[in-house]
Design an enzyme around this catalytic site. Sequence first.
Site, PDB file in Angstrom:
ATOM      1  N   TYR A  17     -25.909  48.907 -18.966  1.00 46.79           N
ATOM      2  CA  TYR A  17     -24.846  48.273 -19.754  1.00 46.79           C
ATOM      3  C   TYR A  17     -25.166  48.312 -21.247  1.00 46.79           C
ATOM      4  O   TYR A  17     -24.956  47.319 -21.948  1.00 46.79           O
ATOM      5  CB  TYR A  17     -24.672  46.798 -19.349  1.00 46.79           C
ATOM      6  CG  TYR A  17     -24.462  46.537 -17.883  1.00 46.79           C
ATOM      7  CD1 TYR A  17     -23.376  47.080 -17.212  1.00 46.79           C
ATOM      8  CD2 TYR A  17     -25.335  45.726 -17.180  1.00 46.79           C
ATOM      9  CE1 TYR A  17     -23.167  46.816 -15.873  1.00 46.79           C
ATOM     10  CE2 TYR A  17     -25.143  45.450 -15.841  1.00 46.79           C
ATOM     11  CZ  TYR A  17     -24.057  45.998 -15.192  1.00 46.79           C
ATOM     12  OH  TYR A  17     -23.855  45.724 -13.875  1.00 46.79           O
ATOM     13  N   TYR A 145     -16.279  39.569  -9.682  1.00 48.01           N
ATOM     14  CA  TYR A 145     -17.161  40.734  -9.890  1.00 48.01           C
ATOM     15  C   TYR A 145     -17.892  40.999  -8.573  1.00 48.01           C
ATOM     16  O   TYR A 145     -18.448  40.084  -7.965  1.00 48.01           O
ATOM     17  CB  TYR A 145     -18.195  40.447 -10.994  1.00 48.01           C
ATOM     18  CG  TYR A 145     -19.255  41.527 -11.076  1.00 48.01           C
ATOM     19  CD1 TYR A 145     -19.000  42.725 -11.742  1.00 48.01           C
ATOM     20  CD2 TYR A 145     -20.485  41.374 -10.433  1.00 48.01           C
ATOM     21  CE1 TYR A 145     -19.955  43.727 -11.778  1.00 48.01           C
ATOM     22  CE2 TYR A 145     -21.446  42.371 -10.469  1.00 48.01           C
ATOM     23  CZ  TYR A 145     -21.169  43.554 -11.139  1.00 48.01           C
ATOM     24  OH  TYR A 145     -22.105  44.549 -11.167  1.00 48.01           O
ATOM     25  N   ASP A 239     -18.806  37.136  -0.843  1.00 50.92           N
ATOM     26  CA  ASP A 239     -19.864  37.794  -1.614  1.00 50.92           C
ATOM     27  C   ASP A 239     -20.788  36.693  -2.136  1.00 50.92           C
ATOM     28  O   ASP A 239     -20.533  36.092  -3.186  1.00 50.92           O
ATOM     29  CB  ASP A 239     -19.233  38.604  -2.751  1.00 50.92           C
ATOM     30  CG  ASP A 239     -20.280  39.285  -3.623  1.00 50.92           C
ATOM     31  OD1 ASP A 239     -21.478  38.968  -3.477  1.00 50.92           O
ATOM     32  OD2 ASP A 239     -19.892  40.122  -4.457  1.00 50.92           O
ATOM     33  N   LYS A 268     -29.462  39.597  -4.325  1.00 58.94           N
ATOM     34  CA  LYS A 268     -30.236  38.979  -5.420  1.00 58.94           C
ATOM     35  C   LYS A 268     -31.472  38.155  -5.026  1.00 58.94           C
ATOM     36  O   LYS A 268     -32.580  38.615  -5.181  1.00 58.94           O
ATOM     37  CB  LYS A 268     -29.291  38.191  -6.310  1.00 58.94           C
ATOM     38  CG  LYS A 268     -28.354  39.141  -7.085  1.00 58.94           C
ATOM     39  CD  LYS A 268     -27.827  38.532  -8.346  1.00 58.94           C
ATOM     40  CE  LYS A 268     -27.283  39.576  -9.288  1.00 58.94           C
ATOM     41  NZ  LYS A 268     -25.917  40.011  -8.987  1.00 58.94           N
TER      42      LYS A 268
HETATM   43  C1  LIG Z   1     -25.075  41.177  -8.852  1.00 64.54           C
HETATM   44  C2  LIG Z   1     -23.880  41.088  -7.985  1.00 64.54           C
HETATM   45  C3  LIG Z   1     -23.426  42.185  -7.248  1.00 64.54           C
HETATM   46  C4  LIG Z   1     -24.062  43.557  -7.360  1.00 64.54           C
HETATM   47  O1  LIG Z   1     -25.377  43.565  -6.929  1.00 64.54           O
HETATM   48  P1  LIG Z   1     -26.337  44.788  -7.397  1.00 64.54           P
HETATM   49  O2  LIG Z   1     -27.599  44.533  -6.650  1.00 64.54           O
HETATM   50  O3  LIG Z   1     -26.479  44.647  -8.870  1.00 64.54           O
HETATM   51  O4  LIG Z   1     -25.673  46.037  -6.990  1.00 64.54           O
HETATM   52  C5  LIG Z   1     -22.329  42.007  -6.433  1.00 64.54           C
HETATM   53  N1  LIG Z   1     -21.718  40.816  -6.320  1.00 64.54           N
HETATM   54  C6  LIG Z   1     -22.135  39.731  -7.006  1.00 64.54           C
HETATM   55  C7  LIG Z   1     -21.429  38.432  -6.830  1.00 64.54           C
HETATM   56  C8  LIG Z   1     -23.222  39.828  -7.874  1.00 64.54           C
HETATM   57  O5  LIG Z   1     -23.604  38.764  -8.581  1.00 64.54           O
END
Ligand SMILES: *Cc1c(COP(=O)(O)O)cnc(C)c1O
Length: 434
Positions: A17, A145, A239, A268
Amino acid sequence: MAEPPNWLNLDHVWLPYAQMAAAPQPLPVVSAAGVRLKLADGRELIDGISSWWTACHGYGHPHIVAAVQQQAAQLSHVMFAGLAHAPAYTLAARLAAKLPGDLDHVFFSESGSVAVEIALKMALQYWRNRGEPARRKILAFRHGYHGDTFMAMAVTDPAVGMHDAFRGIVPPALLAELPRDAATSAALDALLEREAPQLAAVIIEPLVQGAGGLRLHDAATLARVRAACDRHHLLLIADEIMTGFGRTGTLFACEQAGIVPDIVCLSKALTAGTLPLAASVARRHVFAAFLGTEFERALMHGPTFMANALACAAANASLDLFDAEPRLAQVAAIEAQLARELEPCRALPGVVDVRVKGAIGVVELATPAAGLRADFIERGVWLRPFGNIVYVMPPFVIEPADLATLTAAICEVVAARSRHATHEPHGRDAHDVV
Ligand SMILES: *Cc1c(COP(=O)(O)O)cnc(C)c1O
């Protein structure tokens, strides 16, 4: 400040980024322990963002280090087709036991975006396998996102601004407002009523939308989304890549609404920031739609490094710590301290909101905040404002005094900025993301 080490230049490394023509040199880190990053020149920074929200037990926790070392000596990796290893099978069973309801079937991958891709594949193929191949669209929410790969971009709100270059290439998802009140609930229902025959699933970041600006919604809103999916026979994908593993105060954010999504994405904090790992976890009825005699019913996905044994060992060790140490109580204490110590920012000129949820504290400004990054480093803290957001998401093991240093830095930097607000233009190059 000391000279940078001789390896530190931007000749061959392409940063995330970042406008490379103007990218400031990153800070060289030589080690990390607890909540502190140690720089090459000997300075230490208190980490207020847990390495993109992953390092929930801090850095170098001895239990995780020992687990990874032992696993590395025994078996680092084997392919996951045809061969099995205890760390992955144990981890899958432990995740299934900790997740709500019958979220029992764990598909491993190696990053959050890929976990989202797999969840979307599951949802689309679920309907195909059930004889409804016309259900090919996904509904997502404004400010959401879900990652940087192509279908993850497609379900991310374009206004989040990370993917402008690919507009017109990725198929746009249906975007809806979160059903926060009667009017937005009715609008969501009307949209679902109209689109349901073509819709496969709804995807949501439960309780906190992360990269789209750390926006909060309440449990009732999340419960309304689940109810709307039930009414219109749609799969719900949660998510929990950012919210999972305690960040919002419960192990998973969905628990606070008492809902069970049909598919959950995790990544994460899954390995506590140690190694890359992700999972897409499906309920029994989703998994069942893939069973049968025809090969085409099977889920066609298989990342080379799926269920990497080192990463699974780190994740198991992280779950041990959630079992053995009072992490959720620590998150509750962090929440109370953040609420108390960030509240004074609310009165400052240029501050439009202060909000706290679990171990997430946000001060939202009226104008871009990324230009403040250097001010935090000067104060010995690692915080990275993005968009109009100054935020803190510390490791859960942070001591109250260190957290107070972070919140004091935020209050001071925001206050100083509001004193000089009139002459601080921040261009788009200072506006890069998270
Ligand atoms: C960080 C994130 C992603 C993407 O994960 P990456 O490991 O960076 O590909 C997807 N959804 C949410 C809610 C996130 O915070």
